[in-house]
Design a protein around this motif. Structure first.
Motif, mmCIF file in Angstrom:
data_model
loop_
_atom_site.group_PDB
_atom_site.id
_atom_site.type_symbol
_atom_site.label_atom_id
_atom_site.label_comp_id
_atom_site.label_asym_id
_atom_site.label_seq_id
_atom_site.Cartn_x
_atom_site.Cartn_y
_atom_site.Cartn_z
ATOM 1 N N SER A 570 0.836 -1.210 0.000
ATOM 2 C CA SER A 570 0.000 0.000 0.000
ATOM 3 C C SER A 570 0.864 1.249 0.000
ATOM 4 C CB SER A 570 -0.921 -0.003 1.227
ATOM 5 O OG SER A 570 -1.829 -1.072 1.188
ATOM 6 N N ALA A 571 1.920 1.229 0.817
ATOM 7 C CA ALA A 571 2.813 2.388 0.876
ATOM 8 C C ALA A 571 3.497 2.621 -0.462
ATOM 9 C CB ALA A 571 3.854 2.187 1.979
ATOM 10 N N GLY A 656 -1.962 14.571 0.336
ATOM 11 C CA GLY A 656 -1.943 14.532 1.799
ATOM 12 C C GLY A 656 -2.442 13.210 2.343
ATOM 13 N N ALA A 657 -3.528 12.706 1.766
ATOM 14 C CA ALA A 657 -4.063 11.426 2.220
ATOM 15 C C ALA A 657 -3.118 10.280 1.882
ATOM 16 C CB ALA A 657 -5.432 11.192 1.592
ATOM 17 N N LEU A 658 -2.459 10.356 0.733
ATOM 18 C CA LEU A 658 -1.527 9.303 0.337
ATOM 19 C C LEU A 658 -0.285 9.303 1.226
ATOM 20 C CD1 LEU A 658 -1.801 9.694 -3.531
ATOM 21 C CD2 LEU A 658 -2.499 7.696 -2.210
ATOM 22 N N SER A 663 2.968 6.742 5.447
ATOM 23 C CA SER A 663 3.532 6.854 6.792
ATOM 24 C C SER A 663 3.119 5.693 7.670
ATOM 25 C CB SER A 663 3.068 8.170 7.437
ATOM 26 O OG SER A 663 3.497 9.285 6.667
ATOM 27 N N GLU A 664 1.941 5.121 7.414
ATOM 28 C CA GLU A 664 1.460 3.994 8.221
ATOM 29 C C GLU A 664 2.422 2.817 8.156
ATOM 30 O OE1 GLU A 664 -3.307 4.876 7.550
ATOM 31 O OE2 GLU A 664 -2.386 3.041 6.786
ATOM 32 N N ALA A 665 3.136 2.684 7.019
ATOM 33 C CA ALA A 665 4.080 1.571 6.859
ATOM 34 C C ALA A 665 5.486 1.974 7.269
ATOM 35 C CB ALA A 665 4.077 1.090 5.417
ATOM 36 N N GLY A 666 5.609 3.152 7.909
ATOM 37 C CA GLY A 666 6.932 3.585 8.362
ATOM 38 C C GLY A 666 7.742 4.223 7.274
ATOM 39 N N ALA A 667 7.067 4.675 6.167
ATOM 40 C CA ALA A 667 7.783 5.287 5.053
ATOM 41 C C ALA A 667 8.252 6.673 5.445
ATOM 42 C CB ALA A 667 6.879 5.366 3.827
#
Length: 667
Positions: A570-571, A656-658, A663-667
């Motif tokens: 997803s990231a 912004g949403a992307l 960021s959720e995957a630590g990117a």
């Protein structure tokens, strides 16, 4: 005297031998006078036909031995040819034997002339064609049997595919629905395995069906308008998660001179490119895969295009290059064991390229990579809506809310899956199990659309359609009917549509495609957001008024589905989408400010796949509104500035949403 006697005795056996050879030769001999009377005949001919020598030499003419059709041919072709050129070679005629049976013969005749050049006789050699005719009949019969066997095999595979694809449809759809519910990490892992396995099974079934159809000679090319940029964008977006999983670079390079729309068969072209890209990703461990399309020449509306799919994979040994195109074959046994697959993908692609009148070329070096290429000639399209703008029917996920649908499906699991999607979309529906019940239920009224399976008991989809299209009620005769089938593949879509169906979708279906087709068939269109008044100056993002006028409208459901619940995938898709949007924004802005419609269309087409992936209906609507400003006279600067602001607003909200997803995957 003794010597003379010896000479006479010595020549006599030779004369007897020549006569014997003539009489018993493996072919028939006869000689005729200029008026056609038979004056000499050998024993072989007499044995074949059953005539006595006395009968034939008693005044019979050659043409009298022919059938009625043969006599006509003798008069119109044989005799004139013989008179004009003095010989006739290999004419096929049927002789009538003494007992009335017909003897097929191959005839060669030569006209003999005297010293003054006048015709003296005609010598004819005949070959018995009975055995040859029998062989020809046997070959024809064998060919018919082979064609019937191929058709039977295709029918069997179609039936089996229907039985396989129905439960497979339920599995894949249920997997997608399950992915939309809260899951633990372990459950998400199991769900990815399930999705991967069902996808592999579907690919296997499709390969076997495609090969069977090609083998039976049932494939033909369609001609429809499509965007090549959009097609390639969808293909690469579909393969992006797999590339990211292997940490491979997936690139697309398209000639800027390429027309916005082309005429061709996007289904088969997409299948060729999908097979090649998927195959390249499978055999590449480091580096990447690149898809290139170049416009080599243009002659009027005809475009000569060169396609290339190159990779930095394991490569193919020179002695195995030809074998990779053989069905059910791979470069070697170890590769088949390590990477799997049916060995049909490249063979199917090569045959589909040949169907276009072209040839697949492969160049490879072991350890350095492989490049597959082919050339196609396609006509440029008339234009129409650019690929960058989503259809108006897709402008809102709420477009189908309140729609009343009749589902005609004999498989309860498939009906259950449809029910879950309809519930999500706000659609009310009733379900029946065969075509007869469908006709009865339609009379009870209120339906705006019918989804009908093609293969059902009692009354199948085709027969039910015929009944519905002949009903006295005009509204029912015109009701949109979408065909759904597990055994009907995309290349049979034209056959289904020719039967009278409004549209077609195959199982397992993509819910986004189903939604789009249902919206299009029912002309459901959500109202577009009102354009900003010309007199209003752009305001800073974030104000209440702006949120009403330019509210963001997008969904990451499809992105998460394509990532199969994998946060890293997803990231990766999110980062790729951000990059695509940020690269397109300045091109869109510059084209609008310069009034350059072609450049604007090209920029829109470049983000088609991203719009589809993100379901970015708000951005698509902003792009459509901006396009309208380029169609007429030069717009005033205020409206153009408002259009640019709207696009920037949508891109900023999407980005912004992307970023949050990345960021959720630590990117």
């Amino acid at each position: 005297m003794q010597g003379s006697a010896d000479t006479e005795q010595g020549t006599e056996p030779s004369e007897d031998s020549a006569e014997e050879l003539y009489e018993n030769a493996p072919c028939g001999y006869l000689s005729t006078s200029p008026d056609g009377r038979i004056i000499k005949v050998n024993q072989t001919f007499l044995t074949w036909t059953g005539y006595s020598r006395e009968t034939l030499l008693g005044g019979k003419r050659f043409w009298e031995l022919l059938t009625v059709a043969g006599r006509i041919f003798h008069e119109t072709h044989y005799a004139p040819l013989l008179q004009m050129q003095g010989f006739v070679h290999e004419l096929s005629l049927d002789l009538v034997c003494a007992d009335g049976r017909q003897l097929p013969a191959l005839i060669n005749s030569v006209q003999k002339r005297d010293a003054s050049g006048r015709p003296r006789s005609v010598r004819t050699t005949l070959f018995n064609m009975t055995d040859r005719k029998r062989y020809e009949r046997e070959l024809l019969l064998s060919r018919r049997k082979a064609e019937q066997l191929a058709q039977a095999k295709a029918a069997l595979l179609a039936t089996l595919s229907h039985e396989i694809r129905n439960p497979l449809n339920a599995i894949t759809a249920a997997t997608r629905l399950l992915g939309m519910t809260p899951l633990s990490d372990k459950q998400s892992k199991y769900l990815r395995i399930l999705g991967s396995a069902s996808g592999n099974l579907l690919a296997l079934v499709n390969d076997i069906l495609d090969w069977s159809k090609i083998e039976a000679g049932k494939l033909s090319l369609e001609q429809r308008e499509f965007s090549l940029r959009e097609l390639l964008g969808d293909i690469l977006n579909g393969q992006a998660a797999r590339a990211e999983e292997k940490r491979l670079l997936l690139q697309m390079e398209i000639d800027e001179r390429l027309p916005a729309r082309l005429l061709g068969d996007p289904v088969k072209l997409g299948q060729i490119l999908t097979n090649l890209v998927s195959n390249a990703l499978k055999f590449t461990e480091k580096g990447g895969v690149k898809v290139s399309v170049a416009l080599r020449a243009r002659d009027g509306d005809a475009c000569d295009l060169s396609f290339q799919v190159s990779d930095t994979g394991i490569g193919i040994p020179p002695d195995r290059l030809s074998a990779i195109f053989e069905e059910y074959a791979q470069a070697n046994y170890d590769i088949g064991m390590k990477y799997g697959g049916t060995g049909l993908g490249l063979s199917i692609s090569r045959k589909l390229v040949a169907l276009h009148g072209s040839k697949m070329v492969v160049e490879s070096e072991v350890g350095r990579g492989t490049c597959f290429s082919f050339d196609l000639r396609l006509k440029s399209g008339a234009g129409g809506t650019a690929a960058g703008a989503a259809p108006s029917s897709e402008s809102s996920p709420r477009a189908l809310r309140g729609l009343k649908v009749l589902v005609v499906e004999d498989n309860e699991v498939n009906t259950y899956v449809l029910a879950r999607w309809f519930e999500h979309w706000g659609i009310s529906f009733d379900a029946v199990k065969n075509g007869r019940e469908a006709v009865e239920r339609l009379h009870q009224g209120g339906y705006e659309l019918v989804l009908m399976d093609l293969h059902m008991p009692v009354l199948d989809g085709y027969d039910a359609l015929k009944v519905i299209r002949q009903l006295p009620d005009e509204r029912l005769r015109q009701i949109p009917i979408i065909a759904i089938s597990a055994s009907t593949r995309a290349w049979q879509e034209s056959k289904v549509l020719a039967s009278g169906f409004t549209d077609f979708i195959g199982k397992p279906f993509d819910e986004g495609v189903l939604f789009s087709k249902m919206a299009r068939c029912t002309s459901r269109e959500a109202p577009a957001a009102p354009a900003q008044p010309p007199e209003a100056a752009p305001r800073a993002p974030g104000s209440a008024a702006d949120s009403l006028v330019l509210a963001p409208d997008f969904s990451f459901t499809k992105l998460r589905q394509w990532a199969a619940g994998d946060a890293q995938a997803s990231a990766a898709l999110a980062r790729s989408s951000i990059q695509t949007l940020e690269q397109a924004r300045p091109a869109l802005t510059a084209a609008l400010k310069q009034g350059a419609r072609d450049e604007y269309e090209r920029a829109c087409e470049g983000i088609t796949g991203t719009l589809h992936l993100l379901e970015a209906h708000g951005l698509a609507a902003a792009l459509r509104r901006a396009r309208a400003l380029l169609t007429g006279n030069a717009p005033d600067s205020t409206r153009m500035q408002a259009a640019v602001f709207a696009i920037d607003w949508e891109v900023e909200n999407l980005a912004g949403a992307l970023v949050a997803i990345a960021s959720e995957a630590g990117a």
